[in-house]
Design a protein around this motif. Structure first.
Motif, mmCIF file in Angstrom:
data_model
loop_
_atom_site.group_PDB
_atom_site.id
_atom_site.type_symbol
_atom_site.label_atom_id
_atom_site.label_comp_id
_atom_site.label_asym_id
_atom_site.label_seq_id
_atom_site.Cartn_x
_atom_site.Cartn_y
_atom_site.Cartn_z
ATOM 1 N N LEU A 1 0.829 -1.203 0.000
ATOM 2 C CA LEU A 1 0.000 0.000 0.000
ATOM 3 C C LEU A 1 0.865 1.255 0.000
ATOM 4 C CD1 LEU A 1 -2.776 -1.084 2.544
ATOM 5 C CD2 LEU A 1 -2.888 -1.090 0.043
ATOM 6 N N GLY A 2 1.988 1.193 0.725
ATOM 7 C CA GLY A 2 2.885 2.341 0.792
ATOM 8 C C GLY A 2 3.644 2.595 -0.500
ATOM 9 N N ALA A 3 3.584 1.646 -1.424
ATOM 10 C CA ALA A 3 4.253 1.837 -2.712
ATOM 11 C C ALA A 3 3.549 2.886 -3.564
ATOM 12 C CB ALA A 3 4.308 0.508 -3.473
ATOM 13 N N PHE A 4 2.291 3.156 -3.258
ATOM 14 C CA PHE A 4 1.539 4.161 -4.004
ATOM 15 C C PHE A 4 1.860 5.553 -3.460
ATOM 16 C CE2 PHE A 4 -0.877 0.292 -4.610
ATOM 17 C CZ PHE A 4 -1.264 0.366 -5.938
ATOM 18 N N ASP A 5 2.075 6.492 -4.357
ATOM 19 C CA ASP A 5 2.247 7.887 -3.969
ATOM 20 C C ASP A 5 1.804 8.756 -5.138
ATOM 21 O OD1 ASP A 5 4.339 7.902 -5.841
ATOM 22 O OD2 ASP A 5 5.900 7.688 -4.325
ATOM 23 N N GLY A 6 2.073 10.048 -5.033
ATOM 24 C CA GLY A 6 1.607 10.969 -6.055
ATOM 25 C C GLY A 6 2.163 10.681 -7.435
ATOM 26 N N GLU A 7 3.355 10.086 -7.501
ATOM 27 C CA GLU A 7 3.967 9.779 -8.791
ATOM 28 C C GLU A 7 3.741 8.338 -9.215
ATOM 29 O OE1 GLU A 7 8.054 10.789 -8.488
ATOM 30 O OE2 GLU A 7 7.679 12.951 -8.262
ATOM 31 N N HIS A 8 3.157 7.542 -8.340
ATOM 32 C CA HIS A 8 2.889 6.132 -8.647
ATOM 33 C C HIS A 8 1.451 5.811 -8.225
ATOM 34 C CE1 HIS A 8 7.277 6.431 -8.165
ATOM 35 N NE2 HIS A 8 7.330 5.509 -9.109
ATOM 36 N N ARG A 9 0.514 6.320 -8.976
ATOM 37 C CA ARG A 9 -0.905 6.109 -8.683
ATOM 38 C C ARG A 9 -1.449 4.848 -9.352
ATOM 39 N NH1 ARG A 9 -3.498 10.899 -6.795
ATOM 40 N NH2 ARG A 9 -2.060 12.647 -6.697
ATOM 41 N N SER A 10 -0.740 4.361 -10.369
ATOM 42 C CA SER A 10 -1.173 3.190 -11.117
ATOM 43 C C SER A 10 0.062 2.376 -11.468
ATOM 44 C CB SER A 10 -1.927 3.620 -12.385
ATOM 45 O OG SER A 10 -2.289 2.502 -13.154
ATOM 46 N N MET A 11 0.096 1.077 -11.073
ATOM 47 C CA MET A 11 1.295 0.263 -11.282
ATOM 48 C C MET A 11 0.952 -1.155 -11.692
ATOM 49 S SD MET A 11 3.712 1.347 -8.051
ATOM 50 C CE MET A 11 2.338 1.550 -6.892
ATOM 51 N N THR A 12 1.821 -1.745 -12.489
ATOM 52 C CA THR A 12 1.706 -3.165 -12.793
ATOM 53 C C THR A 12 2.144 -3.949 -11.564
ATOM 54 O OG1 THR A 12 3.971 -3.322 -13.614
ATOM 55 C CG2 THR A 12 2.249 -2.724 -15.217
ATOM 56 N N LEU A 13 1.848 -5.236 -11.567
ATOM 57 C CA LEU A 13 2.246 -6.077 -10.451
ATOM 58 C C LEU A 13 3.763 -6.101 -10.300
ATOM 59 C CD1 LEU A 13 1.440 -8.103 -8.236
ATOM 60 C CD2 LEU A 13 1.651 -9.910 -9.970
ATOM 61 N N THR A 14 4.478 -6.133 -11.407
ATOM 62 C CA THR A 14 5.939 -6.175 -11.358
ATOM 63 C C THR A 14 6.510 -4.926 -10.697
ATOM 64 O OG1 THR A 14 6.014 -7.514 -13.370
ATOM 65 C CG2 THR A 14 8.036 -6.363 -12.743
ATOM 66 N N VAL A 15 5.999 -3.756 -11.095
ATOM 67 C CA VAL A 15 6.475 -2.498 -10.509
ATOM 68 C C VAL A 15 6.082 -2.418 -9.038
ATOM 69 C CG1 VAL A 15 6.260 0.023 -10.595
ATOM 70 C CG2 VAL A 15 6.421 -1.296 -12.722
ATOM 71 N N LEU A 16 4.870 -2.836 -8.739
ATOM 72 C CA LEU A 16 4.384 -2.802 -7.356
ATOM 73 C C LEU A 16 5.245 -3.685 -6.462
ATOM 74 C CD1 LEU A 16 2.205 -1.691 -5.512
ATOM 75 C CD2 LEU A 16 0.666 -3.487 -6.308
ATOM 76 N N ALA A 17 5.583 -4.880 -6.932
ATOM 77 C CA ALA A 17 6.427 -5.785 -6.153
ATOM 78 C C ALA A 17 7.813 -5.192 -5.943
ATOM 79 C CB ALA A 17 6.527 -7.131 -6.853
ATOM 80 N N LYS A 18 8.356 -4.573 -6.988
ATOM 81 C CA LYS A 18 9.684 -3.981 -6.884
ATOM 82 C C LYS A 18 9.703 -2.840 -5.888
ATOM 83 C CE LYS A 18 13.389 -1.971 -9.689
ATOM 84 N NZ LYS A 18 13.808 -1.564 -11.053
ATOM 85 N N ARG A 19 8.693 -1.952 -5.946
ATOM 86 C CA ARG A 19 8.663 -0.812 -5.033
ATOM 87 C C ARG A 19 8.421 -1.251 -3.591
ATOM 88 N NH1 ARG A 19 8.366 4.258 -5.997
ATOM 89 N NH2 ARG A 19 6.696 4.655 -4.484
ATOM 90 N N ALA A 20 7.710 -2.360 -3.410
ATOM 91 C CA ALA A 20 7.455 -2.883 -2.063
ATOM 92 C C ALA A 20 8.579 -3.800 -1.591
ATOM 93 C CB ALA A 20 6.129 -3.631 -2.045
ATOM 94 N N ASP A 21 9.554 -4.062 -2.484
ATOM 95 C CA ASP A 21 10.688 -4.941 -2.178
ATOM 96 C C ASP A 21 10.207 -6.333 -1.762
ATOM 97 O OD1 ASP A 21 13.374 -5.587 -1.972
ATOM 98 O OD2 ASP A 21 13.506 -5.024 0.136
ATOM 99 N N LEU A 22 9.292 -6.882 -2.581
ATOM 100 C CA LEU A 22 8.735 -8.204 -2.317
ATOM 101 C C LEU A 22 8.939 -9.109 -3.530
ATOM 102 C CD1 LEU A 22 5.293 -7.297 -0.689
ATOM 103 C CD2 LEU A 22 7.324 -8.158 0.483
ATOM 104 N N PRO A 23 9.094 -10.430 -3.308
ATOM 105 C CA PRO A 23 9.123 -11.362 -4.434
ATOM 106 C C PRO A 23 7.819 -11.279 -5.212
ATOM 107 C CG PRO A 23 9.840 -12.435 -2.412
ATOM 108 C CD PRO A 23 9.269 -11.111 -2.008
ATOM 109 N N LEU A 24 7.887 -11.498 -6.502
ATOM 110 C CA LEU A 24 6.710 -11.372 -7.347
ATOM 111 C C LEU A 24 5.582 -12.302 -6.909
ATOM 112 C CD1 LEU A 24 5.677 -9.819 -9.808
ATOM 113 C CD2 LEU A 24 6.537 -11.675 -11.250
#
Length: 254
Positions: free
Chosen positions: A20-43
């Motif tokens: 949830l914290g991966a979302f911000d003003g510059e990242h309002r919409s993300m693919t699963l791959t980008v979301l996992a990377k920003r959250a530092d989680l395995p896909l």
């Protein structure tokens, strides 16, 4: 309960919060791959948790495959004291200001080292405005932000002074100049900017206090230029800010 991500000791809750914290003003919409990377989680871990968040309503999956914040989080956010208290009380004053000036009106609070915009009315005059409800902008480059920074604790100001990044050619990036400006804010009771956040946009803002106590929020306007209209705008903002402060119950800043 711990999961099987990159941090062996990380709990499921901490991983959900990271997503949830991966979302911000510059990242309002993300693919699963980008979301996992920003959250530092395995896909695979992100895939499982994101599906659960979608099912619960915290996230929504678009037809493009990208994920956005879901309506249920918005509904929860409305229960926050900032939303249900300050925003509700301030709303009629913001509308009065907008009706009198037709300018873009902002209501913001300090969230760490950023200005969090909790309400906004878009003006009639075409002015470049980068803020929106829920967005966070630098304290040192916005009118409402300078008000909040002038009244912030010493450690917050110290952090900001060492992290002054140029946003436009007019952004103040010299700590000495910013300190002098904040002293003027405290002395004069208002802050102003001139194309420091967006080219072609100036702003003026004043503090909101509860019963003469500490500053709990800032109220501001964005206009193409200030010039001779500044005293009139400051006076209108101060009257509205006083009305909001008198209407807020004690403890609303908690």
């Amino acid at each position: 309960m711990a999961g099987n991500g990159r941090s062996p000791g990380a709990s499921v809750a901490s991983r959900v919060l990271a997503l949830l914290g991966a979302f911000d003003g510059e990242h309002r919409s993300m693919t699963l791959t980008v979301l996992a990377k920003r959250a530092d989680l395995p896909l695979a871990t992100a895939f499982r948790l994101v599906n659960e968040l979608v099912e619960w309503g915290a996230l929504t999956r678009r037809t493009t495959g990208e994920y956005v914040v879901g309506r249920r989080l918005w509904d929860l956010g409305l229960l926050s004291p900032v939303q249900s208290g300050l925003r509700q009380v301030a709303s009629p004053f913001l509308h009065d200001l907008y009706g009198a000036t037709l300018a873009t009106v902002h209501l913001a609070v300090r969230d760490g080292t950023s200005a969090l915009y909790v309400d906004r009315l878009a003006g009639h005059v075409s002015v470049p405005v980068v803020s929106d409800v829920g967005s966070r902008l630098p304290l040192y480059a916005t009118g409402v932000g300078k008000v909040l920074l002038a009244h912030a604790p010493d450690d917050v100001r110290a952090w900001v002074f060492t992290n002054l990044n140029r946003i436009t050619p007019y952004t103040i990036t010299q700590p000495g100049r910013l300190r002098a400006e904040l002293r003027r804010v405290l002395r004069d009771g208002f802050a102003q900017t001139s194309e420091e956040m967006s080219l072609g946009a100036c702003s003026v803002a004043v503090p909101i206090r509860v019963a003469g106590g500490p500053v709990v929020a800032a109220l501001g306007m964005v206009v193409p230029s200030l010039g001779r209209s500044r005293p009139r705008l400051v006076a209108a903002l101060q009257v509205a800010a006083q009305g909001i402060g008198r209407s807020l119950p004690l403890g609303e800043s908690d």
